[in-house]
Design a protein around this motif. Structure first.
Motif, PDB file in Angstrom:
ATOM      1  N   UNK A 141       0.810  -1.218   0.000  1.00  0.00           N
ATOM      2  CA  UNK A 141       0.000   0.000   0.000  1.00  0.00           C
ATOM      3  C   UNK A 141       0.839   1.261   0.000  1.00  0.00           C
ATOM      4  N   UNK A 142       1.993   1.233   0.661  1.00  0.00           N
ATOM      5  CA  UNK A 142       2.863   2.404   0.729  1.00  0.00           C
ATOM      6  C   UNK A 142       4.308   1.924   0.814  1.00  0.00           C
ATOM      7  N   UNK A 143       4.924   1.675  -0.344  1.00  0.00           N
ATOM      8  CA  UNK A 143       6.281   1.132  -0.320  1.00  0.00           C
ATOM      9  C   UNK A 143       7.336   2.120   0.140  1.00  0.00           C
ATOM     10  N   UNK A 144       6.994   3.405   0.307  1.00  0.00           N
ATOM     11  CA  UNK A 144       7.986   4.372   0.765  1.00  0.00           C
ATOM     12  C   UNK A 144       8.293   4.225   2.255  1.00  0.00           C
ATOM     13  N   UNK A 145       7.387   3.575   2.986  1.00  0.00           N
ATOM     14  CA  UNK A 145       7.631   3.272   4.402  1.00  0.00           C
ATOM     15  C   UNK A 145       8.121   1.834   4.491  1.00  0.00           C
ATOM     16  N   UNK A 146       9.228   1.642   5.171  1.00  0.00           N
ATOM     17  CA  UNK A 146       9.716   0.287   5.416  1.00  0.00           C
ATOM     18  C   UNK A 146       9.021  -0.220   6.679  1.00  0.00           C
ATOM     19  N   UNK A 147       7.942  -0.940   6.443  1.00  0.00           N
ATOM     20  CA  UNK A 147       7.052  -1.322   7.544  1.00  0.00           C
ATOM     21  C   UNK A 147       7.713  -2.296   8.506  1.00  0.00           C
ATOM     22  N   UNK A 210       5.773   8.204  12.840  1.00  0.00           N
ATOM     23  CA  UNK A 210       5.986   9.169  11.773  1.00  0.00           C
ATOM     24  C   UNK A 210       7.144   8.676  10.922  1.00  0.00           C
ATOM     25  N   UNK A 211       7.009   8.766   9.606  1.00  0.00           N
ATOM     26  CA  UNK A 211       8.084   8.422   8.675  1.00  0.00           C
ATOM     27  C   UNK A 211       8.354   9.634   7.795  1.00  0.00           C
ATOM     28  N   UNK A 212       9.601  10.143   7.878  1.00  0.00           N
ATOM     29  CA  UNK A 212       9.957  11.335   7.104  1.00  0.00           C
ATOM     30  C   UNK A 212      11.466  11.523   7.133  1.00  0.00           C
ATOM     31  N   UNK A 213      11.967  12.154   6.094  1.00  0.00           N
ATOM     32  CA  UNK A 213      13.395  12.537   6.043  1.00  0.00           C
ATOM     33  C   UNK A 213      14.319  11.352   6.294  1.00  0.00           C
ATOM     34  N   UNK A 218       8.872   6.474  16.570  1.00  0.00           N
ATOM     35  CA  UNK A 218       7.688   6.004  17.288  1.00  0.00           C
ATOM     36  C   UNK A 218       7.731   6.526  18.714  1.00  0.00           C
ATOM     37  N   UNK A 219       6.554   6.661  19.320  1.00  0.00           N
ATOM     38  CA  UNK A 219       6.496   7.187  20.693  1.00  0.00           C
ATOM     39  C   UNK A 219       5.259   6.661  21.402  1.00  0.00           C
TER      40      UNK A 219
END
Length: 236
Positions: A141-147, A210-213, A218-219
């Motif tokens: 669904x969102x390959x830009x995030x390494x789940x 959050x996934x960015x930069x 995670x928190x």
């Protein structure tokens, strides 16, 4: 970055590079006890150790507290000043700490990881079958995030929240993580008896991600009025 997934009342500080010691800013000056604690570590580890503690002292300063040594205890968990709870994290290109008064907040767990795939074999070692299936499905669904890395980070935040409350180990297969890609949240169902909060066992932690930069963060924050959740800290 980390402040975006922490509630009000929790004070963060972060750095994307090493913080040089600056006599004009006492928070950046390592204490002799800290230097001794990592004297045998490689230089990279020493720099990470010093910078994340400088971040932590900046955050403590925002609470009105003076600089103090922040030494690792058992399992490396930092020993915070009396009346404070907190968490630290570091990875390539990022260091962060988050603190809060213990009168308002029960526990904090934060973690940062590079947004890249886990090394071969790690996912199988840390994830339950349902979690591995979830990672595979989300990858489509969102390959830009390494789940897989995000799942690992969430488990690290769970441990960092759990350990100060219990003083016990928590294996990777003792928390079942469900990631919510739309809300940017996750739920961790504990598969062992949880810590007792306000007379009741706490068997679920919830947090934000959050996934960015090039990073995933995670928190988890547990407040003093019941189970932790990604919303604001509730004050008495």
């Amino acid at each position: 970055m980390i402040e975006e997934i922490l509630p009000s009342g929790v004070v963060p500080a972060e750095a994307f590079d090493e913080l040089p010691s600056d006599p004009a800013e006492p928070a950046t000056l390592p204490f002799p006890e800290e230097t001794a604690a990592v004297a045998r570590a490689i230089p990279r580890r020493q720099r990470e150790f010093a910078t994340v503690r400088a971040c932590a002292r900046r955050a403590l300063g925002a609470l009105g507290l003076p600089p103090v040594p922040l030494l690792p205890g058992r399992r490396g968990a930092p020993r915070w000043p009396e009346g404070v709870v907190g968490s630290m994290t570091h990875c390539d290109g990022y260091r962060a700490a988050a603190v809060a008064p213990a009168s308002h907040t029960l526990a904090i767990g934060i973690d940062a990881e590079p947004n890249g795939p886990l090394p071969d074999g790690v996912l199988a070692a840390v994830a339950l079958p349902r979690e591995r299936a979830q990672v595979r499905a989300l990858g489509g669904t969102d390959p830009e995030v390494h789940w897989d890395r995000l799942l690992f980070s969430a488990k690290e935040s769970v441990f960092k929240t759990w350990y100060p409350l219990t003083g016990r180990e928590l294996d990777f297969d003792e928390a079942d993580i469900a990631l919510d890609p739309a809300a940017g949240t996750f739920t961790a169902r504990l598969l062992v008896p949880g810590p007792v909060v306000a007379g009741r066992p706490l068997d679920v932690f919830t947090g934000r991600w959050l996934a960015r930069d090039g990073l995933v963060v995670t928190a988890i924050t547990l407040n003093r009025r019941g189970p932790g959740h990604p919303g604001p800290v509730l004050r008495p």
